[in-house]
Design a protein around this motif. Structure first.
Motif, PDB file in Angstrom:
ATOM      1  N   GLU A 108      -9.699 -18.954  -3.421  1.00 26.94           N
ATOM      2  CA  GLU A 108     -10.347 -17.719  -4.113  1.00 26.94           C
ATOM      3  C   GLU A 108      -9.799 -16.456  -3.382  1.00 26.94           C
ATOM      4  N   PHE A 111      -6.193 -15.977  -4.172  1.00 27.22           N
ATOM      5  CA  PHE A 111      -5.982 -15.282  -5.498  1.00 27.22           C
ATOM      6  C   PHE A 111      -6.364 -14.013  -5.766  1.00 27.22           C
ATOM      7  N   VAL A 165      -1.273 -18.795  -5.618  1.00 26.62           N
ATOM      8  CA  VAL A 165      -2.676 -18.911  -6.217  1.00 26.62           C
ATOM      9  C   VAL A 165      -2.376 -17.989  -7.547  1.00 26.62           C
ATOM     10  N   PHE A 168      -7.368 -19.427 -10.827  1.00 26.75           N
ATOM     11  CA  PHE A 168      -8.388 -19.802  -9.917  1.00 26.75           C
ATOM     12  C   PHE A 168      -9.741 -20.025 -10.725  1.00 26.75           C
ATOM     13  N   VAL A 175      -7.193 -24.982  -9.984  1.00 27.52           N
ATOM     14  CA  VAL A 175      -6.218 -24.038  -9.231  1.00 27.52           C
ATOM     15  C   VAL A 175      -4.828 -24.352  -9.620  1.00 27.52           C
TER      16      VAL A 175
END
Length: 387
Positions: A108, A111, A165, A168, A175
């Motif tokens: 996260e 991202f 990424v 998410f 992902v």
């Protein structure tokens, strides 16, 4: 109040004080602890709470491991609080959930910040490939595996890729990764570095990346430059494949560049090796030379008298006959004798004549044939002539 009651109250107060002094923990927390002991079935952990925590073997890892070979007393670990108190008053912990949650939080963070991560491609699936980030399944669409077209995704299985990424969703456990985004950035950085370092006239090493009818493209390390056919060799080049092929490593000159238009002009031929540099010294007007027809146009024919040096035979200088096009008499590849009418080495121009060369040859033959000893002189001259 009896002494026993007093002691009981004091003990409760003390326990309450100890409990209140401890940092509160809740289910779902990730906390740090220190291993107290390790058995075949569980790990006892000091988490700085009134009760120690216990990690059962099945909550240690997704893989089969020997706990005693993995941990020892004094080791510091991060754990996930499953339950604050079980039936026996212990805190139930899970290391594998802590590891998994930490990975999700790291993903996260990547991202949100755009930071890159490294993954290993495990398998090919419909529409892309699968990679795992410390046990978390991630998807890389086929269109994001590379910045270039990929025909066979299997070539990436087992390879480590630096990715970004791009999607998410922790709730959906989704992902999505991209290698293409990383490569794009890398290309942009290489291009910018290349533009700031380019200098006209300098030499650069590159690799021939593509051939076109008009020239060869050379990868300079982040961007392609073009070698036009006329800059591949001092000789006339009809197609770049006559000089180079894809994959060739070459040393080129930077002729010119335009950052706004994204163009880099390159040369393969050595500027110092220009054959026209010695033309004025080697050739002069009225010289008779052998040459090869290399190009035909409506107004005349270009004849190469030495590699990289061509002259124009105007259509009126080809023959005494009445013709409208050189192709009526000549074809590319013909060997001919020419007479130099004029030389301009600075402008790299030379005017030639086929008919005057032939007339000159005829005059020489007639001159020798008129002499008393003309029979054998004529024969000697004739054998050296090429018609």
């Amino acid at each position: 109040m009896t002494s026993e009651n007093f002691e009981e109250i004091s003990m409760k107060d003390m326990m309450s004080e100890i409990e209140n002094s401890m940092k509160p923990i809740h289910g779902g927390d990730i906390i740090k602890g220190e291993v107290i002991s390790v058995s075949d079935s569980e790990v006892l952990v000091n988490i700085g709470y009134i009760s120690d925590g216990i990690i059962k073997r099945e909550e240690f890892s997704n893989n089969e491991v020997n706990l005693k070979d993995t941990l020892k007393a004094g080791d510091k670990i991060e754990v996930y609080v499953v339950k604050v108190r079980d039936e026996e008053g212990n805190v139930v912990l899970s290391k594998k959930k802590a590891d998994e949650l930490k990975v999700w939080r790291d993903l996260e963070e990547s991202f949100k910040t755009g930071a890159t991560i490294e993954v290993k491609v495990n398998e090919v699936t419909k529409g892309g490939v699968i990679a795992y980030v410390k046990g978390v399944r991630c998807f890389i669409p086929a269109s994001h595996v590379s910045n270039s077209f990929v025909k066979d995704l299997n070539q990436f299985v087992g390879k480590d890729l630096v990715v970004k990424v791009i999607e998410f969703d922790m709730e959906k456990k989704r992902v999505v990764l991209s290698r293409k985004e990383v490569e794009r950035k890398e290309v942009e950085n290489k291009k910018e570095k290349l533009w700031t370092s380019l200098k006209k006239g300098e030499k650069r090493n590159g690799v021939v990346s593509r051939l076109a009818k008009f020239g060869a493209f050379v990868d300079l390390g982040g961007m392609d430059g073009l070698i036009h056919n006329s800059d591949l060799s001092w000789k006339r080049v009809n197609h770049p494949s006559e000089v180079v092929k894809e994959g060739d490593k070459v040393e080129v000159y930077v002729i010119d560049f335009d950052k706004d238009k994204g163009r880099i002009s390159l040369g393969l031929k050595d500027i110092q090796g220009d054959p026209w540099n010695n033309v004025a010294r080697k050739h002069k007007a009225n010289d008779i030379l052998d040459g090869t027809v290399v190009r035909l146009l409506d107004f005349g024919a270009f004849v190469e008298i030495e590699p990289g040096v061509e002259g124009l035979v105007h259509v009126t200088q080809i023959t005494d006959e009445n013709i409208t096009k050189p192709s009526q008499i000549l074809k590319v590849g013909d060997r001919v004798k020419v007479k130099i009418l004029e030389v301009n080495a600075e402008e790299k121009k030379m005017a030639l004549s086929i008919k005057e060369a032939e007339n000159k040859t005829t005059e020489e033959i007639e001159k020798y044939s008129d002499k008393d000893e003309g029979n054998y002189l004529f024969a000697d001259l004739f054998k050296d002539l090429k018609f």
